[in-house]
Design a protein around this motif. Structure first.
Motif, PDB file in Angstrom:
ATOM      1  N   CYS A 146     -32.935  15.771  -6.894  1.00 37.69           N
ATOM      2  CA  CYS A 146     -31.453  16.153  -6.965  1.00 37.69           C
ATOM      3  C   CYS A 146     -30.608  14.828  -7.249  1.00 37.69           C
ATOM      4  N   GLY A 147     -31.369  13.654  -7.073  1.00 40.43           N
ATOM      5  CA  GLY A 147     -30.638  12.576  -7.301  1.00 40.43           C
ATOM      6  C   GLY A 147     -30.234  12.254  -8.907  1.00 40.43           C
ATOM      7  N   ILE A 148     -31.049  12.967  -9.725  1.00 41.31           N
ATOM      8  CA  ILE A 148     -30.721  12.921 -11.029  1.00 41.31           C
ATOM      9  C   ILE A 148     -30.237  14.232 -11.949  1.00 41.31           C
ATOM     10  N   CYS A 149     -29.488  14.849 -10.918  1.00 39.48           N
ATOM     11  CA  CYS A 149     -28.997  16.133 -11.380  1.00 39.48           C
ATOM     12  C   CYS A 149     -27.435  15.812 -11.436  1.00 39.48           C
ATOM     13  N   LYS A 150     -26.659  16.466 -12.496  1.00 44.94           N
ATOM     14  CA  LYS A 150     -25.365  16.226 -12.871  1.00 44.94           C
ATOM     15  C   LYS A 150     -24.408  16.511 -11.721  1.00 44.94           C
ATOM     16  N   PHE A 151     -24.756  17.637 -11.026  1.00 45.39           N
ATOM     17  CA  PHE A 151     -24.030  18.264  -9.919  1.00 45.39           C
ATOM     18  C   PHE A 151     -24.121  17.361  -8.905  1.00 45.39           C
ATOM     19  N   HIS A 152     -24.933  16.592  -8.516  1.00 47.88           N
ATOM     20  CA  HIS A 152     -24.901  15.827  -7.413  1.00 47.88           C
ATOM     21  C   HIS A 152     -24.128  14.433  -7.730  1.00 47.88           C
ATOM     22  N   ASN A 153     -24.219  14.028  -9.090  1.00 49.59           N
ATOM     23  CA  ASN A 153     -23.709  12.679  -9.596  1.00 49.59           C
ATOM     24  C   ASN A 153     -22.208  13.064  -9.933  1.00 49.59           C
ATOM     25  N   ARG A 154     -21.571  14.074  -9.941  1.00 47.70           N
ATOM     26  CA  ARG A 154     -20.209  14.068 -10.477  1.00 47.70           C
ATOM     27  C   ARG A 154     -19.288  13.847  -9.360  1.00 47.70           C
ATOM     28  N   GLU A 155     -18.106  13.525  -9.666  1.00 44.14           N
ATOM     29  CA  GLU A 155     -17.191  12.923  -8.518  1.00 44.14           C
ATOM     30  C   GLU A 155     -16.386  14.022  -7.774  1.00 44.14           C
ATOM     31  N   LYS A 156     -16.109  15.241  -8.528  1.00 45.67           N
ATOM     32  CA  LYS A 156     -15.450  16.465  -7.427  1.00 45.67           C
ATOM     33  C   LYS A 156     -16.431  17.135  -7.222  1.00 45.67           C
ATOM     34  N   ASN A 157     -16.390  18.082  -6.199  1.00 43.43           N
ATOM     35  CA  ASN A 157     -17.484  18.984  -5.611  1.00 43.43           C
ATOM     36  C   ASN A 157     -18.926  18.884  -5.797  1.00 43.43           C
ATOM     37  N   THR A 158     -19.069  17.557  -5.237  1.00 41.97           N
ATOM     38  CA  THR A 158     -20.359  17.074  -5.297  1.00 41.97           C
ATOM     39  C   THR A 158     -21.386  17.911  -4.494  1.00 41.97           C
ATOM     40  N   CYS A 159     -22.700  18.029  -5.184  1.00 40.34           N
ATOM     41  CA  CYS A 159     -23.558  18.920  -4.719  1.00 40.34           C
ATOM     42  C   CYS A 159     -24.460  18.167  -3.834  1.00 40.34           C
ATOM     43  N   PRO A 160     -24.692  18.363  -2.666  1.00 44.41           N
ATOM     44  CA  PRO A 160     -25.617  17.467  -1.585  1.00 44.41           C
ATOM     45  C   PRO A 160     -26.944  17.382  -2.140  1.00 44.41           C
ATOM     46  N   GLY A 161     -27.468  18.617  -2.525  1.00 45.91           N
ATOM     47  CA  GLY A 161     -28.886  18.716  -3.044  1.00 45.91           C
ATOM     48  C   GLY A 161     -29.335  19.841  -2.149  1.00 45.91           C
TER      49      GLY A 161
END
Ligand SMILES: [Zn+2]
Length: 143
Positions: free
Chosen positions: A21-36
């Motif tokens: 999940c560290g390389i997922c765009k949803f984890h690395n975006r600024e808003k509404n970040t996905c915790p994994g």
């Protein structure tokens, strides 16, 4: 583009399916970040696609660390289908990740992943979705 962030990989970011999940765009975006997906009880952004592996009842009930731990159905149809999609489009394979973790251990895996997904140009994070560095736009998988 976002401010330079370096890849921080911990075991907590490796999902039961083998996704990093560290390389997922949803984890690395600024808003509404996905915790994994590691913490299956945690809410993830609605915008994220509904994952049938994450919703797997057996996985949730048994609280396995990885699908490959003890599941009799491993690798199941659901995992194989998501794995195929990621191999085709996102330069990685969940099943290969889980195999690597089993054979060499999580620390070794995290090191390997750090090398694979760190931008050679600026040291930022290359995301598997798009294969591009989030900081400088370097396209790692461009031929
Ligand atoms: Zn970069």
């Amino acid at each position: 583009m976002i401010d330079m962030i370096k890849i921080e990989l911990t075991e907590d970011l490796i999902a039961p399916c083998g996704m990093n999940c560290g390389i997922c765009k949803f984890h690395n975006r600024e808003k509404n970040t996905c915790p994994g997906c590691k913490e299956l009880h945690k809410k993830i952004p609605r915008t994220r696609f509904k994952c049938t592996v994450r919703e797997c009842k057996i996985l949730k009930d048994k609280k396995w660390k990885y699908c490959s731990d003890k599941c009799n159905n491993y690798p199941c149809r659901r995992l194989k289908s998501i794995d195929k999609r990621y191999q085709t489009k996102y330069h990685m394979s969940m099943i290969e990740n889980l195999k690597y973790i089993k054979e060499k251990g999580i620390d070794d895996f995290l090191e390997k992943e750090k090398k694979k997904w760190t931008c050679p140009q600026c040291g930022g994070i290359v995301t598997c979705h798009g294969g591009m560095c989030l900081s400088c736009g370097f396209e790692k998988f461009k031929n």
